[in-house]
Write a protein that holds these residues in place. Structure first.
Motif, PDB file in Angstrom:
ATOM      1  N   LEU A  33      57.822  54.067 -21.058  1.00  0.00           N
ATOM      2  CA  LEU A  33      56.983  53.086 -20.385  1.00  0.00           C
ATOM      3  C   LEU A  33      57.365  52.886 -18.932  1.00  0.00           C
ATOM      4  CD1 LEU A  33      56.954  50.345 -23.151  1.00  0.00           C
ATOM      5  CD2 LEU A  33      55.302  52.157 -22.768  1.00  0.00           C
ATOM      6  N   GLU A  34      58.342  53.642 -18.445  1.00  0.00           N
ATOM      7  CA  GLU A  34      58.804  53.457 -17.081  1.00  0.00           C
ATOM      8  C   GLU A  34      57.947  54.271 -16.123  1.00  0.00           C
ATOM      9  OE1 GLU A  34      62.844  54.613 -17.475  1.00  0.00           O
ATOM     10  OE2 GLU A  34      63.410  52.743 -18.445  1.00  0.00           O
ATOM     11  N   GLY A  35      58.015  53.931 -14.861  1.00  0.00           N
ATOM     12  CA  GLY A  35      57.314  54.696 -13.841  1.00  0.00           C
ATOM     13  C   GLY A  35      55.886  54.235 -13.654  1.00  0.00           C
ATOM     14  N   PRO A  36      55.090  55.096 -13.005  1.00  0.00           N
ATOM     15  CA  PRO A  36      53.734  54.683 -12.621  1.00  0.00           C
ATOM     16  C   PRO A  36      52.790  54.445 -13.795  1.00  0.00           C
ATOM     17  CG  PRO A  36      54.097  56.998 -12.129  1.00  0.00           C
ATOM     18  CD  PRO A  36      55.422  56.424 -12.559  1.00  0.00           C
ATOM     19  N   ASP A  37      53.118  54.956 -14.981  1.00  0.00           N
ATOM     20  CA  ASP A  37      52.220  54.779 -16.122  1.00  0.00           C
ATOM     21  C   ASP A  37      52.671  53.632 -17.025  1.00  0.00           C
ATOM     22  OD1 ASP A  37      49.927  55.386 -17.565  1.00  0.00           O
ATOM     23  OD2 ASP A  37      51.042  56.633 -18.968  1.00  0.00           O
ATOM     24  N   ALA A  38      53.367  52.668 -16.475  1.00  0.00           N
ATOM     25  CA  ALA A  38      53.880  51.553 -17.277  1.00  0.00           C
ATOM     26  C   ALA A  38      52.767  50.752 -17.930  1.00  0.00           C
ATOM     27  CB  ALA A  38      54.754  50.650 -16.424  1.00  0.00           C
ATOM     28  N   CYS A  39      51.589  50.757 -17.383  1.00  0.00           N
ATOM     29  CA  CYS A  39      50.465  49.995 -17.953  1.00  0.00           C
ATOM     30  C   CYS A  39      49.605  50.840 -18.881  1.00  0.00           C
ATOM     31  CB  CYS A  39      49.613  49.411 -16.828  1.00  0.00           C
ATOM     32  SG  CYS A  39      50.479  48.197 -15.854  1.00  0.00           S
ATOM     33  N   GLY A  40      50.016  52.054 -19.148  1.00  0.00           N
ATOM     34  CA  GLY A  40      49.226  52.948 -19.990  1.00  0.00           C
ATOM     35  C   GLY A  40      48.975  52.410 -21.382  1.00  0.00           C
ATOM     36  N   MET A  41      49.965  51.726 -21.960  1.00  0.00           N
ATOM     37  CA  MET A  41      49.773  51.186 -23.304  1.00  0.00           C
ATOM     38  C   MET A  41      48.758  50.042 -23.302  1.00  0.00           C
ATOM     39  SD  MET A  41      53.592  51.502 -24.959  1.00  0.00           S
ATOM     40  CE  MET A  41      53.364  50.179 -26.077  1.00  0.00           C
ATOM     41  N   VAL A  42      48.745  49.249 -22.255  1.00  0.00           N
ATOM     42  CA  VAL A  42      47.747  48.177 -22.155  1.00  0.00           C
ATOM     43  C   VAL A  42      46.360  48.797 -22.022  1.00  0.00           C
ATOM     44  CG1 VAL A  42      46.894  46.262 -20.759  1.00  0.00           C
ATOM     45  CG2 VAL A  42      49.349  46.501 -21.208  1.00  0.00           C
ATOM     46  N   ASP A  43      46.237  49.806 -21.170  1.00  0.00           N
ATOM     47  CA  ASP A  43      44.951  50.501 -21.025  1.00  0.00           C
ATOM     48  C   ASP A  43      44.501  51.090 -22.355  1.00  0.00           C
ATOM     49  OD1 ASP A  43      44.879  49.899 -18.326  1.00  0.00           O
ATOM     50  OD2 ASP A  43      45.714  51.836 -17.723  1.00  0.00           O
ATOM     51  N   ALA A  44      45.433  51.696 -23.106  1.00  0.00           N
ATOM     52  CA  ALA A  44      45.092  52.291 -24.403  1.00  0.00           C
ATOM     53  C   ALA A  44      44.595  51.227 -25.377  1.00  0.00           C
ATOM     54  CB  ALA A  44      46.296  53.027 -24.979  1.00  0.00           C
ATOM     55  N   ALA A  45      45.251  50.065 -25.377  1.00  0.00           N
ATOM     56  CA  ALA A  45      44.841  48.992 -26.276  1.00  0.00           C
ATOM     57  C   ALA A  45      43.437  48.511 -25.948  1.00  0.00           C
ATOM     58  CB  ALA A  45      45.828  47.823 -26.185  1.00  0.00           C
ATOM     59  N   LEU A  46      43.201  48.253 -24.677  1.00  0.00           N
ATOM     60  CA  LEU A  46      41.879  47.759 -24.282  1.00  0.00           C
ATOM     61  C   LEU A  46      40.799  48.799 -24.553  1.00  0.00           C
ATOM     62  CD1 LEU A  46      42.763  45.890 -20.962  1.00  0.00           C
ATOM     63  CD2 LEU A  46      42.470  44.944 -23.259  1.00  0.00           C
ATOM     64  N   SER A  47      41.095  50.061 -24.265  1.00  0.00           N
ATOM     65  CA  SER A  47      40.113  51.123 -24.514  1.00  0.00           C
ATOM     66  C   SER A  47      39.810  51.274 -25.996  1.00  0.00           C
ATOM     67  CB  SER A  47      40.619  52.452 -23.955  1.00  0.00           C
ATOM     68  OG  SER A  47      40.676  52.409 -22.559  1.00  0.00           O
ATOM     69  N   ALA A  48      40.860  51.256 -26.825  1.00  0.00           N
ATOM     70  CA  ALA A  48      40.672  51.433 -28.270  1.00  0.00           C
ATOM     71  C   ALA A  48      39.802  50.334 -28.860  1.00  0.00           C
ATOM     72  CB  ALA A  48      42.023  51.463 -28.978  1.00  0.00           C
ATOM     73  N   LEU A  49      39.904  49.145 -28.297  1.00  0.00           N
ATOM     74  CA  LEU A  49      39.138  48.009 -28.808  1.00  0.00           C
ATOM     75  C   LEU A  49      37.862  47.741 -28.016  1.00  0.00           C
ATOM     76  CD1 LEU A  49      42.172  45.655 -29.453  1.00  0.00           C
ATOM     77  CD2 LEU A  49      40.864  46.947 -31.155  1.00  0.00           C
ATOM     78  N   ARG A  50      37.597  48.611 -27.035  1.00  0.00           N
ATOM     79  CA  ARG A  50      36.429  48.476 -26.171  1.00  0.00           C
ATOM     80  C   ARG A  50      36.384  47.097 -25.498  1.00  0.00           C
ATOM     81  NH1 ARG A  50      32.044  51.473 -30.017  1.00  0.00           N
ATOM     82  NH2 ARG A  50      32.990  53.528 -29.847  1.00  0.00           N
ATOM     83  N   ALA A  52      37.506  44.727 -21.964  1.00  0.00           N
ATOM     84  CA  ALA A  52      37.839  44.693 -20.539  1.00  0.00           C
ATOM     85  C   ALA A  52      38.942  43.653 -20.362  1.00  0.00           C
ATOM     86  CB  ALA A  52      36.614  44.303 -19.716  1.00  0.00           C
ATOM     87  N   PRO A  53      39.707  43.739 -19.280  1.00  0.00           N
ATOM     88  CA  PRO A  53      40.743  42.720 -19.061  1.00  0.00           C
ATOM     89  C   PRO A  53      40.194  41.291 -19.124  1.00  0.00           C
ATOM     90  CG  PRO A  53      41.074  44.542 -17.549  1.00  0.00           C
ATOM     91  CD  PRO A  53      39.761  44.792 -18.260  1.00  0.00           C
ATOM     92  N   ALA A  54      38.982  41.079 -18.669  1.00  0.00           N
ATOM     93  CA  ALA A  54      38.380  39.741 -18.689  1.00  0.00           C
ATOM     94  C   ALA A  54      38.122  39.231 -20.110  1.00  0.00           C
ATOM     95  CB  ALA A  54      37.085  39.736 -17.891  1.00  0.00           C
ATOM     96  N   ASP A  55      38.142  40.131 -21.098  1.00  0.00           N
ATOM     97  CA  ASP A  55      37.916  39.735 -22.490  1.00  0.00           C
ATOM     98  C   ASP A  55      39.158  39.105 -23.132  1.00  0.00           C
ATOM     99  OD1 ASP A  55      35.278  40.690 -22.499  1.00  0.00           O
ATOM    100  OD2 ASP A  55      35.962  42.725 -22.973  1.00  0.00           O
TER     101      ASP A  55
END
Length: 74
Positions: A33-50, A52-55
Motif C-alpha cells: 500500500l506504500e507509494g503512489p498507489d496507496a489509494c488503490g484499495m479505496v478506488d477498488a472498493a468504490l469501483s466494485a460497489l459502483r 463515487a466518493p460523494a456516496d
C-alpha cells in the motif's frame, strides 16, 4: 455507507459497510500500500460497489499503535 481504512498495522485494509453490514473487504500487506498507489484499495472498493466518493456518508480510520505514517495517510 461507511468507508473504513486501516494502515497502522502490518496488514492494511479497506472495508465498506452499508447499514452496519460489511459489503466490501480487502486486506493487503502494508508494503503493498506504500507509494503512489496507496489509494488503490479505496478506488477498488468504490469501483466494485459502483460508488463515487460523494456516496460515502462516514469515514473511519484505525488509530492503533502501529506506524505513525500509516495512521496519518489513512
Amino acid at each position: 455507507r461507511l468507508l473504513a481504512i486501516e494502515r497502522s498495522t502490518s496488514i492494511g485494509s479497506v472495508a465498506v459497510l452499508r447499514g452496519g453490514e460489511r459489503v466490501f473487504l480487502r486486506r493487503e500487506p502494508l508494503r503493498m500500500l506504500e507509494g503512489p498507489d496507496a489509494c488503490g484499495m479505496v478506488d477498488a472498493a468504490l469501483s466494485a460497489l459502483r460508488l463515487a466518493p460523494a456516496d460515502i456518508d462516514r469515514f473511519a480510520v484505525g488509530l492503533g499503535r502501529g506506524s505513525f505514517s500509516g495512521i496519518r495517510s489513512a
